[in-house]
Design a protein around this motif. Structure first.
Motif, mmCIF file in Angstrom:
data_model
loop_
_atom_site.group_PDB
_atom_site.id
_atom_site.type_symbol
_atom_site.label_atom_id
_atom_site.label_comp_id
_atom_site.label_asym_id
_atom_site.label_seq_id
_atom_site.Cartn_x
_atom_site.Cartn_y
_atom_site.Cartn_z
ATOM 1 N N LYS A 247 0.810 -1.224 0.000
ATOM 2 C CA LYS A 247 0.000 0.000 0.000
ATOM 3 C C LYS A 247 0.839 1.267 0.000
ATOM 4 O O LYS A 247 0.359 2.334 -0.399
ATOM 5 C CB LYS A 247 -0.937 0.008 1.202
ATOM 6 C CG LYS A 247 -2.097 -0.971 1.094
ATOM 7 C CD LYS A 247 -2.977 -0.911 2.334
ATOM 8 C CE LYS A 247 -4.186 -1.823 2.210
ATOM 9 N NZ LYS A 247 -5.054 -1.770 3.418
ATOM 10 N N ILE A 248 2.084 1.185 0.496
ATOM 11 C CA ILE A 248 2.901 2.397 0.601
ATOM 12 C C ILE A 248 4.019 2.452 -0.437
ATOM 13 O O ILE A 248 4.481 3.532 -0.790
ATOM 14 C CB ILE A 248 3.513 2.537 2.016
ATOM 15 C CG1 ILE A 248 4.447 1.357 2.320
ATOM 16 C CG2 ILE A 248 2.423 2.634 3.070
ATOM 17 C CD1 ILE A 248 5.205 1.515 3.618
ATOM 18 N N ARG A 249 4.435 1.296 -0.954
ATOM 19 C CA ARG A 249 5.535 1.281 -1.933
ATOM 20 C C ARG A 249 4.992 1.642 -3.307
ATOM 21 O O ARG A 249 3.984 1.091 -3.761
ATOM 22 C CB ARG A 249 6.160 -0.107 -1.968
ATOM 23 C CG ARG A 249 7.314 -0.239 -2.960
ATOM 24 C CD ARG A 249 8.560 0.448 -2.425
ATOM 25 N NE ARG A 249 9.726 0.052 -3.208
ATOM 26 C CZ ARG A 249 10.159 0.679 -4.298
ATOM 27 N NH1 ARG A 249 9.488 1.739 -4.759
ATOM 28 N NH2 ARG A 249 11.222 0.255 -4.940
ATOM 29 N N ARG A 250 5.673 2.580 -3.971
ATOM 30 C CA ARG A 250 5.237 3.032 -5.290
ATOM 31 C C ARG A 250 6.256 2.643 -6.352
ATOM 32 O O ARG A 250 7.461 2.673 -6.127
ATOM 33 C CB ARG A 250 5.034 4.548 -5.287
ATOM 34 C CG ARG A 250 4.018 5.037 -4.272
ATOM 35 C CD ARG A 250 3.811 6.536 -4.380
ATOM 36 N NE ARG A 250 3.107 6.910 -5.601
ATOM 37 C CZ ARG A 250 1.781 6.934 -5.719
ATOM 38 N NH1 ARG A 250 1.014 6.599 -4.696
ATOM 39 N NH2 ARG A 250 1.224 7.300 -6.849
ATOM 40 N N ARG A 255 0.935 2.782 -6.630
ATOM 41 C CA ARG A 255 1.189 1.905 -5.494
ATOM 42 C C ARG A 255 1.227 0.454 -5.972
ATOM 43 O O ARG A 255 0.467 0.066 -6.872
ATOM 44 C CB ARG A 255 0.095 2.057 -4.431
ATOM 45 C CG ARG A 255 0.090 3.415 -3.730
ATOM 46 C CD ARG A 255 -1.032 3.482 -2.715
ATOM 47 N NE ARG A 255 -2.325 3.215 -3.342
ATOM 48 C CZ ARG A 255 -3.352 2.604 -2.738
ATOM 49 N NH1 ARG A 255 -3.220 2.169 -1.499
ATOM 50 N NH2 ARG A 255 -4.488 2.419 -3.373
#
Length: 371
Positions: A247-250, A255
């Motif tokens: 959910k936080i890594r892009r 995402r």
């Protein structure tokens, strides 16, 4: 539906896990042990007359899941699960009165010494030999891969007793400081401890004889479902942390959680964990009710948990990418714990062979099939 005791344990377990996640550092085994003692977990299986909760496999599953999620290295499994069961169910009443209060306070740590080679063969006779000597017995032999052995004050040792009627399997409670015990400690892959034991004519009193083959089978069944429950907690933590990361890594301006292929992999991991939880619950309930179906459900649980655990652990590392292989995140530590759990009390393949032997000796009836 959970009963009152189970609801209380779940609340206590949730608090334990939350405290470990917000502490900002990994708790030591001694800190975790003190916390478990204060929460009354060590007395879970003790009778109410001795301040216990009269808990069984279903309650043990709740706590073992929490310990897997918290990644603790304390000897709860060896002492409060296996050791407590050995004393509560199979020790003489006078010994229970002496040992159980010490166990509940955390002053007595136990470890099961059964394996000689690491290979799990359920019905194989113990390699250690017990011979009558005076008013007790003398034990000689070797035990390898004794889980939580370095911190144990006493060992539950399986041995082969030669009698006029032949050989029989017997369990003994042996003091860790008894003359004739040679112990070699080592660290496990997941940070816990284990040891190899050699027994050189160790004298054991008759009152420390715990039981026979049925008692050993009882302990191994409980130990197996307990480590399976711990694996459920590990899988839960891996799935939760992986979802948080996605959910936080892009990547490529999006995402990771938005990529359908990664969503599918996460769903596969979730399904594997839920299927494993279901079979472990079934095995625990069968043991709690002394259901004959347990003889199949226990090895089946270890097989499914072993395979699901590997799938989830490998998926978590892969979905985290390169950082999943580093010590910066706890993913690697959970992966190692899962690999250790797979080998404790028999691997998935070893239990699959055990299940095949059970099925060959006692084919499934139509009623069991429907069940």
């Amino acid at each position: 539906e959970p009963n009152e005791l189970q609801r209380m344990l779940r609340e206590s377990a949730s608090g334990f896990v939350a405290a470990r996640r917000t502490a900002g550092r990994a708790a030591t085994a001694d800190e975790d042990w003190e916390a478990m003692s204060q929460r009354g977990w060590l007395a879970l299986q003790l009778p109410e007359a001795l301040g216990g909760a009269d808990g069984g496999p279903n309650e043990i599953m709740i706590l073992m899941e929490a310990l897997g999620e918290a990644l603790t290295t304390s000897p709860f499994l060896s002492t409060a699960v296996i050791g407590a069961r050995a004393i509560v169910r199979h020790a003489a009443a006078p010994r229970q009165q002496v040992l159980l209060p010490r166990l509940a306070r955390g002053d007595l740590r136990l470890a099961l010494a059964h394996s000689v080679s690491g290979e799990f063969v359920r019905d194989a006779p113990p390699a250690a030999l017990a011979v009558p000597a005076g008013d007790g017995f003398r034990l000689s032999g070797e035990k390898r891969y004794v889980l939580d052995g370095p911190s144990a004050h006493a060992f539950v040792v399986s041995a082969r007793l030669e009698t006029g009627a032949g050989r029989e399997t017997v369990l003994f409670l042996v003091d860790a400081d008894a003359p004739g015990i040679e112990r070699r400690d080592f660290a496990r892959l997941d940070g816990g401890g284990a040891c190899h034991l050699r027994l050189h004519s160790v004298q054991v009193a008759a009152q420390d004889r715990l039981g026979g083959a049925a008692a050993l089978a009882d302990l191994l069944d409980l130990a197996t479902v307990a480590v399976c429950a711990e694996a459920i907690g590990v899988m839960q933590a891996l799935n939760d942390r992986t979802l948080e990361y996605l959910k936080i890594r892009r990547q490529f301006g999006r995402r990771l959680a938005e990529f359908q292929a990664l969503q599918h992999r996460q769903v596969d991991m979730l399904i594997a964990a839920e299927q494993a939880r279901s079979i472990v619950m079934a095995a625990c309930m069968a043991l709690a009710e002394a259901d004959p179906a347990a003889r199949r459900l226990v090895p089946t649980a270890k097989v499914i948990v072993g395979r699901a655990g590997r799938s989830v652990a490998q998926g978590a590392v892969q979905l985290h990418g390169g950082i999943g292989m580093t010590a910066e995140l706890p993913i690697g530590a959970y992966f190692k714990r899962m690999m250790v759990i797979d080998g404790v009390f028999g691997t998935a393949d070893q239990h699959l062979r055990a299940l095949a032997r059970v099925s060959a000796a006692s084919p499934i009836s139509s009623e069991e099939s429907v069940k």
